[in-house]
Motif scaffolding. Structure first.
Motif, PDB file in Angstrom:
ATOM      1  N   SER A  58      46.428  41.044  35.866  1.00  0.00           N
ATOM      2  CA  SER A  58      46.589  39.587  36.011  1.00  0.00           C
ATOM      3  C   SER A  58      47.219  39.217  37.344  1.00  0.00           C
ATOM      4  O   SER A  58      46.864  38.213  37.955  1.00  0.00           O
ATOM      5  N   SER A  59      48.152  40.070  37.808  1.00  0.00           N
ATOM      6  CA  SER A  59      48.822  39.772  39.086  1.00  0.00           C
ATOM      7  C   SER A  59      47.823  39.735  40.240  1.00  0.00           C
ATOM      8  O   SER A  59      47.940  38.911  41.146  1.00  0.00           O
ATOM      9  N   GLN A  60      46.828  40.621  40.206  1.00  0.00           N
ATOM     10  CA  GLN A  60      45.809  40.616  41.255  1.00  0.00           C
ATOM     11  C   GLN A  60      44.875  39.421  41.089  1.00  0.00           C
ATOM     12  O   GLN A  60      44.493  38.767  42.061  1.00  0.00           O
ATOM     13  N   TRP A  61      44.506  39.117  39.835  1.00  0.00           N
ATOM     14  CA  TRP A  61      43.606  37.998  39.565  1.00  0.00           C
ATOM     15  C   TRP A  61      44.186  36.696  40.115  1.00  0.00           C
ATOM     16  O   TRP A  61      43.484  35.877  40.680  1.00  0.00           O
ATOM     17  N   LYS A  62      45.500  36.517  39.960  1.00  0.00           N
ATOM     18  CA  LYS A  62      46.160  35.278  40.393  1.00  0.00           C
ATOM     19  C   LYS A  62      46.097  35.082  41.900  1.00  0.00           C
ATOM     20  O   LYS A  62      46.258  33.969  42.388  1.00  0.00           O
ATOM     21  N   THR A  63      45.865  36.166  42.651  1.00  0.00           N
ATOM     22  CA  THR A  63      45.805  36.042  44.114  1.00  0.00           C
ATOM     23  C   THR A  63      44.385  35.773  44.613  1.00  0.00           C
ATOM     24  O   THR A  63      44.190  35.513  45.796  1.00  0.00           O
ATOM     25  N   LEU A  64      43.409  35.852  43.725  1.00  0.00           N
ATOM     26  CA  LEU A  64      42.009  35.690  44.144  1.00  0.00           C
ATOM     27  C   LEU A  64      41.635  34.226  44.345  1.00  0.00           C
ATOM     28  O   LEU A  64      42.163  33.332  43.679  1.00  0.00           O
ATOM     29  N   ASN A  65      40.708  34.003  45.249  1.00  0.00           N
ATOM     30  CA  ASN A  65      40.096  32.690  45.420  1.00  0.00           C
ATOM     31  C   ASN A  65      38.728  32.648  44.751  1.00  0.00           C
ATOM     32  O   ASN A  65      38.386  31.681  44.072  1.00  0.00           O
ATOM     33  N   THR A  66      37.930  33.691  44.972  1.00  0.00           N
ATOM     34  CA  THR A  66      36.585  33.715  44.407  1.00  0.00           C
ATOM     35  C   THR A  66      36.263  35.097  43.861  1.00  0.00           C
ATOM     36  O   THR A  66      36.787  36.113  44.326  1.00  0.00           O
ATOM     37  N   ILE A  67      35.374  35.114  42.879  1.00  0.00           N
ATOM     38  CA  ILE A  67      34.840  36.354  42.342  1.00  0.00           C
ATOM     39  C   ILE A  67      33.323  36.200  42.311  1.00  0.00           C
ATOM     40  O   ILE A  67      32.814  35.134  41.974  1.00  0.00           O
ATOM     41  N   THR A  68      32.629  37.246  42.746  1.00  0.00           N
ATOM     42  CA  THR A  68      31.171  37.181  42.854  1.00  0.00           C
ATOM     43  C   THR A  68      30.543  38.339  42.098  1.00  0.00           C
ATOM     44  O   THR A  68      31.002  39.475  42.197  1.00  0.00           O
ATOM     45  N   CYS A  69      29.485  38.022  41.375  1.00  0.00           N
ATOM     46  CA  CYS A  69      28.683  39.045  40.722  1.00  0.00           C
ATOM     47  C   CYS A  69      27.331  39.061  41.433  1.00  0.00           C
ATOM     48  O   CYS A  69      26.710  38.021  41.622  1.00  0.00           O
ATOM     49  N   ARG A  70      26.895  40.261  41.835  1.00  0.00           N
ATOM     50  CA  ARG A  70      25.646  40.391  42.591  1.00  0.00           C
ATOM     51  C   ARG A  70      24.690  41.325  41.850  1.00  0.00           C
ATOM     52  O   ARG A  70      25.106  42.362  41.347  1.00  0.00           O
ATOM     53  N   ALA A  71      23.434  40.920  41.813  1.00  0.00           N
ATOM     54  CA  ALA A  71      22.395  41.766  41.211  1.00  0.00           C
ATOM     55  C   ALA A  71      21.424  42.185  42.294  1.00  0.00           C
ATOM     56  O   ALA A  71      20.959  41.363  43.084  1.00  0.00           O
ATOM     57  N   GLU A  72      21.120  43.486  42.327  1.00  0.00           N
ATOM     58  CA  GLU A  72      20.220  44.017  43.353  1.00  0.00           C
ATOM     59  C   GLU A  72      19.155  44.909  42.714  1.00  0.00           C
ATOM     60  O   GLU A  72      19.448  45.673  41.791  1.00  0.00           O
ATOM     61  N   HIS A  73      17.956  44.788  43.211  1.00  0.00           N
ATOM     62  CA  HIS A  73      16.851  45.654  42.800  1.00  0.00           C
ATOM     63  C   HIS A  73      15.784  45.548  43.875  1.00  0.00           C
ATOM     64  O   HIS A  73      15.623  44.505  44.497  1.00  0.00           O
ATOM     65  N   ARG A  74      15.018  46.622  44.063  1.00  0.00           N
ATOM     66  CA  ARG A  74      14.015  46.593  45.138  1.00  0.00           C
ATOM     67  C   ARG A  74      12.895  45.597  44.862  1.00  0.00           C
ATOM     68  O   ARG A  74      12.166  45.207  45.769  1.00  0.00           O
ATOM     69  N   CYS A  75      12.739  45.160  43.598  1.00  0.00           N
ATOM     70  CA  CYS A  75      11.642  44.235  43.254  1.00  0.00           C
ATOM     71  C   CYS A  75      12.009  42.758  43.432  1.00  0.00           C
ATOM     72  O   CYS A  75      11.174  41.894  43.209  1.00  0.00           O
TER      73      CYS A  75
END
Length: 101
Positions: free
Chosen positions: A72-89
Motif C-alpha cells: 500500500s505504501s508504494q501504491w500511495k506514491t503512484l500517479n498512474t498504473i497501466t496495463c498493456r496487451a501485446e501480441h504479434r497479431c
C-alpha cells in the motif's frame, strides 16, 4: 463470431478504503482477445521492478487475466498504473488508470 484484432482491456484498481486499511493491494487487468496476449504492467510509465509480483494466472479462450500486487505504501506514491496487451497479431494496446488519491 466476429473477432476484432484489437483487444479490449478492463483495468480494476483497489478502492481508496482498501489502500488505506490493507498492507498490500492488488490491481487486476483482464484482456479480452481471441489471441494469447502477453500482459505487462507499467507504474507511472515505467516497468515495475523485478521484485513486484505479477501473476498471470487465469486464461480462457477469450481473455487473459493478470494481477499486480503492491505494498500500500508504494501504491500511495503512484500517479498512474497501466496495463498493456501485446501480441504479434495486433498493435500493442494499453489502458491507463489515474490512481493519485
Amino acid at each position: 463470431a466476429f473477432l476484432s484484432s484489437t483487444p479490449s482491456i478492463n483495468l480494476e484498481t483497489p478502492r481508496f478504503r482498501i489502500v488505506m486499511t490493507q498492507t498490500e493491494v492488488t490491481a487486476t487487468c483482464v484482456v479480452h482477445s481471441a489471441y494469447d496476449a502477453k500482459v505487462s504492467w507499467l507504474l507511472d510509465g515505467k516497468d515495475p521492478t523485478s521484485r513486484t509480483p505479477v501473476n498471470q494466472a487465469s486464461r480462457t479462450t477469450q481473455s487473459v487475466s493478470s494481477n499486480l500486487t503492491l505494498p500500500s505504501s508504494q501504491w500511495k506514491t503512484l500517479n498512474t498504473i497501466t496495463c498493456r496487451a501485446e501480441h504479434r497479431c495486433f498493435n500493442s494496446t494499453e489502458k491507463t488508470s489515474n490512481v493519485k488519491g
